[in-house]
Design a protein around this motif. Sequence first.
Motif, PDB file in Angstrom:
ATOM      1  N   GLU A 155       0.834  -1.198   0.000  1.00 27.88           N
ATOM      2  CA  GLU A 155       0.000   0.000   0.000  1.00 27.88           C
ATOM      3  C   GLU A 155       0.871   1.252   0.000  1.00 27.88           C
ATOM      4  OE1 GLU A 155      -2.321   3.398   1.208  1.00 27.88           O
ATOM      5  OE2 GLU A 155      -0.573   2.575   2.270  1.00 27.88           O
ATOM      6  N   THR A 156       1.912   1.248   0.818  1.00 23.28           N
ATOM      7  CA  THR A 156       2.813   2.398   0.866  1.00 23.28           C
ATOM      8  C   THR A 156       3.666   2.476  -0.392  1.00 23.28           C
ATOM      9  OG1 THR A 156       2.905   2.419   3.287  1.00 23.28           O
ATOM     10  CG2 THR A 156       4.741   3.454   2.118  1.00 23.28           C
ATOM     11  N   TRP A 157       4.207   1.336  -0.815  1.00 22.98           N
ATOM     12  CA  TRP A 157       5.066   1.344  -1.997  1.00 22.98           C
ATOM     13  C   TRP A 157       4.294   1.759  -3.250  1.00 22.98           C
ATOM     14  CZ3 TRP A 157       7.354  -4.106  -0.598  1.00 22.98           C
ATOM     15  CH2 TRP A 157       8.150  -3.975   0.548  1.00 22.98           C
ATOM     16  N   HIS A 158       3.028   1.424  -3.319  1.00 20.48           N
ATOM     17  CA  HIS A 158       2.171   1.822  -4.440  1.00 20.48           C
ATOM     18  C   HIS A 158       1.839   3.315  -4.343  1.00 20.48           C
ATOM     19  CE1 HIS A 158      -0.814   1.232  -7.589  1.00 20.48           C
ATOM     20  NE2 HIS A 158      -1.740   1.804  -6.838  1.00 20.48           N
ATOM     21  N   ALA A 159       1.370   3.729  -3.179  1.00 22.54           N
ATOM     22  CA  ALA A 159       0.917   5.106  -2.990  1.00 22.54           C
ATOM     23  C   ALA A 159       2.064   6.109  -3.080  1.00 22.54           C
ATOM     24  CB  ALA A 159       0.210   5.245  -1.646  1.00 22.54           C
ATOM     25  N   GLU A 160       3.179   5.814  -2.413  1.00 21.77           N
ATOM     26  CA  GLU A 160       4.231   6.817  -2.251  1.00 21.77           C
ATOM     27  C   GLU A 160       5.456   6.591  -3.140  1.00 21.77           C
ATOM     28  OE1 GLU A 160       5.054   8.008   1.802  1.00 21.77           O
ATOM     29  OE2 GLU A 160       3.162   7.114   2.485  1.00 21.77           O
ATOM     30  N   ASP A 161       5.613   5.353  -3.669  1.00 21.63           N
ATOM     31  CA  ASP A 161       6.775   5.062  -4.509  1.00 21.63           C
ATOM     32  C   ASP A 161       6.415   4.799  -5.967  1.00 21.63           C
ATOM     33  OD1 ASP A 161       8.271   5.205  -2.175  1.00 21.63           O
ATOM     34  OD2 ASP A 161       8.209   3.043  -1.842  1.00 21.63           O
ATOM     35  N   GLY A 162       5.138   4.485  -6.245  1.00 22.99           N
ATOM     36  CA  GLY A 162       4.738   4.219  -7.613  1.00 22.99           C
ATOM     37  C   GLY A 162       4.951   2.789  -8.064  1.00 22.99           C
ATOM     38  N   MET A 163       4.936   1.810  -7.140  1.00 22.73           N
ATOM     39  CA  MET A 163       5.040   0.407  -7.529  1.00 22.73           C
ATOM     40  C   MET A 163       3.709  -0.012  -8.149  1.00 22.73           C
ATOM     41  SD  MET A 163       6.044  -2.949  -5.220  1.00 22.73           S
ATOM     42  CE  MET A 163       7.735  -2.385  -4.951  1.00 22.73           C
ATOM     43  N   PRO A 164       3.679  -0.412  -9.423  1.00 18.94           N
ATOM     44  CA  PRO A 164       2.404  -0.643 -10.104  1.00 18.94           C
ATOM     45  C   PRO A 164       1.549  -1.751  -9.482  1.00 18.94           C
ATOM     46  CG  PRO A 164       4.158  -0.339 -11.710  1.00 18.94           C
ATOM     47  CD  PRO A 164       4.819  -0.459 -10.366  1.00 18.94           C
ATOM     48  N   VAL A 165       2.126  -2.941  -9.278  1.00 22.03           N
ATOM     49  CA  VAL A 165       1.363  -4.073  -8.753  1.00 22.03           C
ATOM     50  C   VAL A 165       2.191  -4.781  -7.688  1.00 22.03           C
ATOM     51  CG1 VAL A 165       0.130  -4.358 -10.950  1.00 22.03           C
ATOM     52  CG2 VAL A 165       2.183  -5.726 -10.505  1.00 22.03           C
ATOM     53  N   GLY A 200      -7.347   8.972   3.757  1.00 22.52           N
ATOM     54  CA  GLY A 200      -6.514  10.140   4.036  1.00 22.52           C
ATOM     55  C   GLY A 200      -5.544  10.450   2.912  1.00 22.52           C
ATOM     56  N   ARG A 201      -5.177  11.719   2.805  1.00 26.18           N
ATOM     57  CA  ARG A 201      -4.203  12.155   1.820  1.00 26.18           C
ATOM     58  C   ARG A 201      -2.783  12.013   2.379  1.00 26.18           C
ATOM     59  NH1 ARG A 201      -5.845  15.066  -2.560  1.00 26.18           N
ATOM     60  NH2 ARG A 201      -3.818  16.120  -2.640  1.00 26.18           N
ATOM     61  N   THR A 202      -1.837  11.797   1.502  1.00 27.10           N
ATOM     62  CA  THR A 202      -0.450  11.650   1.916  1.00 27.10           C
ATOM     63  C   THR A 202       0.165  13.019   2.191  1.00 27.10           C
ATOM     64  OG1 THR A 202      -0.283   9.733   0.434  1.00 27.10           O
ATOM     65  CG2 THR A 202       1.782  10.669   1.287  1.00 27.10           C
ATOM     66  N   PRO A 203       0.619  13.280   3.414  1.00 24.85           N
ATOM     67  CA  PRO A 203       1.259  14.572   3.712  1.00 24.85           C
ATOM     68  C   PRO A 203       2.594  14.707   2.970  1.00 24.85           C
ATOM     69  CG  PRO A 203       0.632  13.405   5.723  1.00 24.85           C
ATOM     70  CD  PRO A 203       0.526  12.426   4.599  1.00 24.85           C
ATOM     71  N   GLU A 204       3.030  15.931   2.792  1.00 25.61           N
ATOM     72  CA  GLU A 204       4.332  16.163   2.179  1.00 25.61           C
ATOM     73  C   GLU A 204       5.432  15.601   3.076  1.00 25.61           C
ATOM     74  OE1 GLU A 204       7.023  19.843   0.329  1.00 25.61           O
ATOM     75  OE2 GLU A 204       5.046  20.229   1.216  1.00 25.61           O
ATOM     76  N   ASP A 205       6.407  14.932   2.448  1.00 25.36           N
ATOM     77  CA  ASP A 205       7.533  14.327   3.179  1.00 25.36           C
ATOM     78  C   ASP A 205       7.048  13.417   4.301  1.00 25.36           C
ATOM     79  OD1 ASP A 205       9.413  15.598   1.566  1.00 25.36           O
ATOM     80  OD2 ASP A 205       9.584  17.330   2.885  1.00 25.36           O
ATOM     81  N   ASN A 206       6.025  12.654   3.988  1.00 27.05           N
ATOM     82  CA  ASN A 206       5.430  11.757   4.988  1.00 27.05           C
ATOM     83  C   ASN A 206       6.443  10.761   5.540  1.00 27.05           C
ATOM     84  OD1 ASN A 206       3.169  10.546   6.439  1.00 27.05           O
ATOM     85  ND2 ASN A 206       3.301   8.878   4.962  1.00 27.05           N
ATOM     86  N   TYR A 207       7.433  10.378   4.710  1.00 27.75           N
ATOM     87  CA  TYR A 207       8.390   9.357   5.124  1.00 27.75           C
ATOM     88  C   TYR A 207       9.175   9.766   6.379  1.00 27.75           C
ATOM     89  CZ  TYR A 207      12.332  12.065   3.236  1.00 27.75           C
ATOM     90  OH  TYR A 207      13.273  13.037   3.010  1.00 27.75           O
ATOM     91  N   LYS A 208       9.353  11.063   6.589  1.00 33.86           N
ATOM     92  CA  LYS A 208      10.168  11.508   7.712  1.00 33.86           C
ATOM     93  C   LYS A 208       9.559  11.130   9.061  1.00 33.86           C
ATOM     94  CE  LYS A 208      12.386  15.358   5.295  1.00 33.86           C
ATOM     95  NZ  LYS A 208      12.600  16.828   5.251  1.00 33.86           N
ATOM     96  N   SER A 209       8.247  11.055   9.113  1.00 33.61           N
ATOM     97  CA  SER A 209       7.587  10.621  10.350  1.00 33.61           C
ATOM     98  C   SER A 209       7.132   9.166  10.277  1.00 33.61           C
ATOM     99  CB  SER A 209       6.390  11.521  10.663  1.00 33.61           C
ATOM    100  OG  SER A 209       5.445  11.477   9.613  1.00 33.61           O
ATOM    101  N   SER A 210       6.744   8.692   9.082  1.00 35.53           N
ATOM    102  CA  SER A 210       6.170   7.347   8.970  1.00 35.53           C
ATOM    103  C   SER A 210       7.198   6.258   9.227  1.00 35.53           C
ATOM    104  CB  SER A 210       5.535   7.148   7.590  1.00 35.53           C
ATOM    105  OG  SER A 210       6.519   7.128   6.567  1.00 35.53           O
ATOM    106  N   LEU A 211       8.478   6.539   8.999  1.00 39.18           N
ATOM    107  CA  LEU A 211       9.505   5.537   9.258  1.00 39.18           C
ATOM    108  C   LEU A 211       9.689   5.290  10.747  1.00 39.18           C
ATOM    109  CD1 LEU A 211      12.230   6.488   6.625  1.00 39.18           C
ATOM    110  CD2 LEU A 211      10.425   4.764   6.443  1.00 39.18           C
ATOM    111  N   GLU A 284       2.336  13.490  -3.867  1.00 40.72           N
ATOM    112  CA  GLU A 284       2.696  14.546  -4.805  1.00 40.72           C
ATOM    113  C   GLU A 284       4.109  14.401  -5.358  1.00 40.72           C
ATOM    114  OE1 GLU A 284       0.758  16.599  -6.111  1.00 40.72           O
ATOM    115  OE2 GLU A 284      -1.007  16.512  -4.822  1.00 40.72           O
ATOM    116  N   LYS A 285       4.996  13.736  -4.603  1.00 41.51           N
ATOM    117  CA  LYS A 285       6.350  13.552  -5.112  1.00 41.51           C
ATOM    118  C   LYS A 285       6.924  12.235  -4.584  1.00 41.51           C
ATOM    119  CE  LYS A 285       8.646  16.259  -1.449  1.00 41.51           C
ATOM    120  NZ  LYS A 285       9.516  17.433  -1.179  1.00 41.51           N
ATOM    121  N   ARG A 286       7.976  11.814  -5.235  1.00 41.80           N
ATOM    122  CA  ARG A 286       8.631  10.558  -4.877  1.00 41.80           C
ATOM    123  C   ARG A 286       9.298  10.630  -3.498  1.00 41.80           C
ATOM    124  NH1 ARG A 286      12.400   9.757 -10.271  1.00 41.80           N
ATOM    125  NH2 ARG A 286      10.733   9.593 -11.839  1.00 41.80           N
ATOM    126  N   ARG A 287       9.396   9.464  -2.855  1.00 47.92           N
ATOM    127  CA  ARG A 287      10.246   9.374  -1.670  1.00 47.92           C
ATOM    128  C   ARG A 287      11.706   9.270  -2.124  1.00 47.92           C
ATOM    129  NH1 ARG A 287       8.098   5.050   2.617  1.00 47.92           N
ATOM    130  NH2 ARG A 287       8.378   3.578   0.889  1.00 47.92           N
TER     131      ARG A 287
END
Length: 301
Positions: A155-165, A200-211, A284-287
């Motif tokens: 779910e994260t890799w698709h939403a935030e990284d663009g992994m197709p399947v 929910g929408r993905t916040p900007e630079d979400n990875y900084k807190s989600s990790l 909105e942008k890649r991790r």
Amino acid sequence: MTLMDTRIGDAYPTRLPAADAGAIDRLDPTVWGGEADGPIDAATLASHDAKGYSVVEGLLSPAEVQTYWQELVRLSGDEELKADERVVTEKSSGEVRSIFEVHRISDLIAELVRDPRVLDRARQILGSEVYVHQSRVNYMPGFRGNGFYWHSDFETWHAEDGMPVPRAVSCSIALTDNYPFNGGLMVMPGSQRTFVQCAGRTPEDNYKSSLKEQKIGVPSEDEIAKLAAEHGIEQFTGAAGSALWFDSNIMHGSGNNITPYPRSNIFLVFNSVDNAVVEPFAAEKRRPEFIAARDFTPVRR
């Protein structure tokens, strides 16, 4: 490219309004290769296909475990490395929690990625050449190690990284004994066949807190309860040197470790070269590339 543009043709939409988020059937296989494609026998492949995970006992010898453990100690004690963005610390204690892109930091772990015991299984499960989407070492100290809430990596890799399947597989190699009581990984067997959409929408630079603590990209309690009722919960336990292979979409999580026994592992994510990441589907942008690689060069022995 806008966020809405990336959702055209998206088979796994997520990060939706709460009223629209639910669960949908997975459209893609769990196992893409066959018995002739690698070291995994037909029965184990069939079990992995059904449950979404499999365990290899004794993948590493005791001597190898000690060698890799010493490497983890060296990395965690490197004061210069602690200032690197690839190092994630515990939210409360400041202790090292994870080191990302570790196969580019450590020659030892780079060798492990190419080891036939690891690489050939990844190729077989995914039915293709593979590249490293992500690598890291994880440290869960005794007494104060924090767990991770239920989630699907895909779910994260698709939403935030663009992994197709979900044509990716993770390998978690234990460098300490995994007991039922020291924060071991829990999985819902068979849950990889259901994609749970998150609200929910993905916040900007979400990875900084989600990790450190993931709050966006987690399923609702209702969806977790439904999956648990249907599939049950199993836990990865076993001696140091064991390896857990699990599907990118399986629902999993871990509890806190309040025991004196630490839990550490090497975590390698292999993605099919035929499933290379594109633009994020719900961000909105890649991790950064140390979290989601954009070098799709196949791993070679």
